[in-house]
Enzyme design. Structure first.
Site, PDB file in Angstrom:
ATOM      1  N   ARG A 103       0.890  -1.170   0.000  1.00  0.00           N
ATOM      2  CA  ARG A 103       0.000   0.000   0.000  1.00  0.00           C
ATOM      3  C   ARG A 103       0.921   1.211   0.000  1.00  0.00           C
ATOM      4  O   ARG A 103       1.607   1.490   1.005  1.00  0.00           O
ATOM      5  CB  ARG A 103      -0.909  -0.018   1.236  1.00  0.00           C
ATOM      6  N   HIS A 130      -6.864   1.036  -7.227  1.00  0.00           N
ATOM      7  CA  HIS A 130      -7.304   0.395  -5.982  1.00  0.00           C
ATOM      8  C   HIS A 130      -8.142  -0.833  -6.344  1.00  0.00           C
ATOM      9  O   HIS A 130      -9.349  -0.878  -6.096  1.00  0.00           O
ATOM     10  CB  HIS A 130      -8.121   1.385  -5.152  1.00  0.00           C
ATOM     11  N   GLN A 133     -10.393  -2.774  -3.654  1.00  0.00           N
ATOM     12  CA  GLN A 133     -11.599  -2.040  -3.271  1.00  0.00           C
ATOM     13  C   GLN A 133     -12.718  -2.255  -4.273  1.00  0.00           C
ATOM     14  O   GLN A 133     -13.856  -2.544  -3.909  1.00  0.00           O
ATOM     15  CB  GLN A 133     -11.288  -0.548  -3.151  1.00  0.00           C
ATOM     16  N   ASP A 222     -16.303   9.181  -3.175  1.00  0.00           N
ATOM     17  CA  ASP A 222     -15.088   9.011  -2.384  1.00  0.00           C
ATOM     18  C   ASP A 222     -14.680  10.391  -1.880  1.00  0.00           C
ATOM     19  O   ASP A 222     -15.227  11.413  -2.314  1.00  0.00           O
ATOM     20  CB  ASP A 222     -13.981   8.389  -3.260  1.00  0.00           C
ATOM     21  N   CYS A 262     -16.005   4.123  -0.337  1.00  0.00           N
ATOM     22  CA  CYS A 262     -14.934   3.205   0.052  1.00  0.00           C
ATOM     23  C   CYS A 262     -14.386   3.474   1.452  1.00  0.00           C
ATOM     24  O   CYS A 262     -13.605   2.659   1.960  1.00  0.00           O
ATOM     25  CB  CYS A 262     -13.826   3.212  -0.992  1.00  0.00           C
ATOM     26  N   ARG A 290     -14.359  -6.360   1.621  1.00  0.00           N
ATOM     27  CA  ARG A 290     -12.916  -6.318   1.374  1.00  0.00           C
ATOM     28  C   ARG A 290     -12.274  -7.599   1.906  1.00  0.00           C
ATOM     29  O   ARG A 290     -11.400  -8.194   1.259  1.00  0.00           O
ATOM     30  CB  ARG A 290     -12.283  -5.100   2.068  1.00  0.00           C
TER      31      ARG A 290
END
Length: 304
Positions: A103, A130, A133, A222, A262, A290
């Site tokens: 990450r 991502h 996600q 987001d 998210c 997730r």
């Protein structure tokens, strides 16, 4: 599947659907004692150069449920933080661990890590993509009865890493996607061009949230200021004025539409408290998923 999962375009439509089906199966099993442990004795090395709640916990719990072990490494815990080349770290970790999750900021870092590693590398988030996600988002949409090949998704806000992954998913699976972004905040031109080569999705950029939301099956947003963009916050608050997902915008969507975010959310900015806590919100199912879809990814890549 390919050795690594760095972006949605690394997957075919069948692979996406297979991972979702596997994620659903892992969710059904839960964490009970009798569940299979296909990754017993396996280790996932997790490199974190960005803060995390959901990514760290979901990967760590997922590896535990699969019978394996996850090792958390912050910049302070590794020689990367002191300037060791990524390729050297990749080669060493490949001799210790069975897979690596990273990450980080620049997507090129994840690409370099994957190129040098001999074990699978999973993108837990970069500035450009991502994928985990959006796999969880797709699983959630399917759970809520949406047709992943025919649904219409409205993305309202910043054309960031999550938006990029939605663009790629739309082209791989073939569904419709409308992205409402202020001028200058659209998804990356290279991502749009690369995804278009797949040629299946109906992806359009529009300027108003209403144009995106009308008749949508999924309404997505987001944060307006992602990690690493904090110095732009004041400018972004001005640019995104009018792009809030609120009750009025939700009324423009399909009757059975769901709302996704998210997380973490800045309530009152990109989404209202009323919507995120409302009956059409799938936000916390999405966060839970997730865990399950990443278990599917881990099982597939490590056992491949």
């Amino acid at each position: 599947m390919r050795k690594d999962l760095l972006r949605i375009l690394d997957l075919s439509d069948r692979e996406i659907l297979s991972l979702i089906a596997s994620g659903v199966a892992w969710k059904r099993r839960g964490g009970r004692k009798g569940a299979p442990k296909p990754l017993a004795g396996k280790t996932l090395a997790m490199i974190f150069q960005k803060a995390s709640t959901r990514t760290r916990v979901s990967f760590e719990v997922g590896m535990t449920r699969l019978g394996g072990h996850a090792l958390f490494m912050s910049p302070e815990d590794t020689q990367i933080g002191r300037g060791e080349p990524i390729r050297d770290t990749a080669r060493v970790l490949s001799r210790y661990a069975d897979a690596v999750m990273i990450r980080t900021f620049a997507h090129a870092t994840a690409v370099e890590l994957a190129f040098a590693a001999t074990v699978p590398v999973i993108n837990g988030l970069t500035d450009d993509h991502h994928p985990c996600q959006v796999l969880a988002d797709l699983m959630t949409a399917k759970e809520r009865g949406k047709d992943l090949r025919k649904m219409r998704v409205a993305f309202v806000g910043d054309g960031n890493n999550v938006a990029n992954s939605w663009v790629e998913a739309a082209h791989v699976l073939g569904f419709g996607l409308r992205l409402a972004c202020p001028e200058g905040y659209e998804p990356g031109a290279a991502v749009l061009k690369e995804a278009e080569r797949v040629g299946r999705g109906d992806v359009r950029i529009v300027r108003t949230p209403a144009d995106a939301a009308r008749s949508a099956d999924v309404l997505y947003t987001d944060v307006w200021t992602s990690m690493g963009k904090e110095t732009e916050k004041r400018k972004r608050l001005q640019a995104f004025r009018g792009y809030c997902v609120d009750a009025a915008l939700l009324r423009l969507t399909a009757r059975d539409a769901i709302v996704m975010h998210c997380l973490p959310a800045h309530r009152g900015e990109e989404i209202t408290d009323e919507v995120i806590e409302g009956p059409q919100s799938a936000v916390f199912d999405e966060a839970e998923n997730r865990l399950h879809v990443q278990m599917a990814v881990l099982e597939k890549l490590i056992r491949h």
